[in-house]
Write an enzyme that holds these catalytic residues in place. Structure first.
Site, mmCIF file in Angstrom:
data_model
loop_
_atom_site.group_PDB
_atom_site.id
_atom_site.type_symbol
_atom_site.label_atom_id
_atom_site.label_comp_id
_atom_site.label_asym_id
_atom_site.label_seq_id
_atom_site.Cartn_x
_atom_site.Cartn_y
_atom_site.Cartn_z
ATOM 1 C CB SER A 1 -0.951 -0.041 1.201
ATOM 2 O OG SER A 1 -1.983 0.887 1.064
ATOM 3 C CD GLU B 1 -5.905 -3.602 -4.193
ATOM 4 O OE1 GLU B 1 -5.683 -2.736 -3.335
ATOM 5 O OE2 GLU B 1 -5.162 -4.578 -4.387
ATOM 6 C CG HIS C 1 -5.699 -2.308 0.241
ATOM 7 N ND1 HIS C 1 -4.977 -2.039 -0.892
ATOM 8 C CD2 HIS C 1 -5.101 -1.594 1.241
ATOM 9 C CE1 HIS C 1 -4.002 -1.211 -0.611
ATOM 10 N NE2 HIS C 1 -4.040 -0.928 0.675
#
Length: 365
Positions: free
Chosen positions: A189, A292, A322
């Site tokens: 991320s 996502e 995610h």
């Protein structure tokens, strides 16, 4: 006098608008994803329940109290999970973080891991489920860097911590001074964004480049112009409820807000690695879920890296949350993802075999 002030103000506004302006990258959306005919495993429902616990942990709180509650809950994500690695904090005078060492690991093989959490949360502790698995499948010592977070610190401060940690692990392992035989940079991320930014920085500084990179559901473009940022709001159970509301705000306003928070233009390669020079980068494996919000961040990065001549692969999973990797070993798809990472790294440098970078250095020494 007032006309001079207005002229200066107008010039400043125009300069900022130019700095915030984002190049249209829609041509990178040319590759269609293969159709997925597989549904998520039954354990995925347990993961969704855990996500509901995460979001409810800060319900009713505002400001710093909400942020601190989120951080505390994230740090419990790996609690109760059977972990086989040794977790060893770094020492005085070393970058902040912890070494994660699976049994029998070759500590000359090293991974710098950069955790996610939207640059405001997360820690080496919160991501132990990932670093434990990485150390195992890569037969490598993982250094999970504890970089500085926003808003207490500037965005660039956290990035500098990652740079310093990268320089350090090239010549230092968990047992002291020792050159690395194989180096990987990995992150998820927001940490996936730092990972990809770091690769370009190392190349531009003439440092020894990583032998490989792994980006899990990475953020690659803070301009928020990728289609899945809006199209996948309803199918992303983690990012959708948290960031989906941003879709109702005009992009120029979001760019201004991003600039104010990060003190870096959203189109800058420092915050949006997709928009930098992607030539001469190491082999990179990118994972993403097909539902996502950051799916097209991953797709666009891989497409542009390939266009620039850098080896990059995108592997997608159907219906996953995610960064589903953090739910190993509960989630079978997380186990599959780590096996995929292990195969990718083994093809580049099987355990016990020096990397091409080290072999070249030996020949020229």
């Amino acid at each position: 006098m007032i006309w001079i002030v207005l002229a200066i103000l107008l010039a400043v506004i125009l300069a900022l608008l130019l700095a915030l302006r984002a190049e249209d990258l829609s041509h990178l959306d040319r590759d269609e994803l293969p159709p997925c005919d597989r549904k998520p495993s039954d354990q995925h429902e347990e993961v969704l329940a855990k996500l509901r616990e995460l979001t409810s942990s800060a319900r009713g709180l505002k400001g710093k109290a909400r942020l601190y509650a989120l951080r505390r809950h994230m740090d419990t994500l790996s609690d109760g999970i059977p972990l086989s690695s040794e977790f060893r904090p770094s020492g005085a005078g070393e970058p902040r973080g912890e070494w994660v060492i699976a049994p029998g690991t070759d500590t000359s093989r090293r991974i710098l891991y950069i955790h996610g959490g939207a640059w405001v949360a997360g820690s080496p502790r919160s991501h132990r489920a990932i670093t434990d698995q990485l150390s195992r499948v890569a037969n490598a010592a993982v250094f999970a860097v504890d970089y500085r977070l926003m808003p207490e610190h500037r965005y660039i401060d956290g990035l500098r911590d990652c740079r310093n940690a990268y320089r350090w692990i090239l010549d230092h392992g968990p047992d002291g001074d020792q050159p690395a035989s194989f180096v990987v940079v990995a992150g998820d991320s927001a940490g996936g964004s730092h990972t990809l930014v770091l690769l370009a920085w190392a190349r531009d500084r003439g440092l020894r480049q990583a032998d490989a990179a792994i980006a899990l559901s990475p953020s690659t473009d803070l301009t928020l112009t990728a289609p899945s940022n809006r199209n996948n709001i309803g199918t992303d159970p983690l990012l959708g409820p948290t960031f989906g509301g941003l879709s109702r705000i005009p992009l120029p306003v979001l760019w201004w807000a991003s600039y104010a928070a990060f003190r870096v233009p959203p189109a800058s390669p420092l915050a949006s690695p997709l928009r930098g020079n992607l030539a001469n980068l190491p082999p990179t494996l990118v994972h993403a879920s097909d539902c996502e919000m950051l799916l097209d961040n991953a797709r666009r990065y891989v497409a542009r890296a390939r266009d620039a001549g850098s080896p990059a692969e995108l592997h997608t999973w159907p219906g996953m949350v995610h960064v589903w990797h953090i739910f190993a070993p509960l989630l079978p798809e997380a186990e599959e993802a780590f096996d995929d990472i292990g195969r990718f790294l083994h093809q580049l440098a099987p355990a016990g075999k020096p990397s091409a970078t080290v072999e070249q250095a030996r020949k020229t020494s």
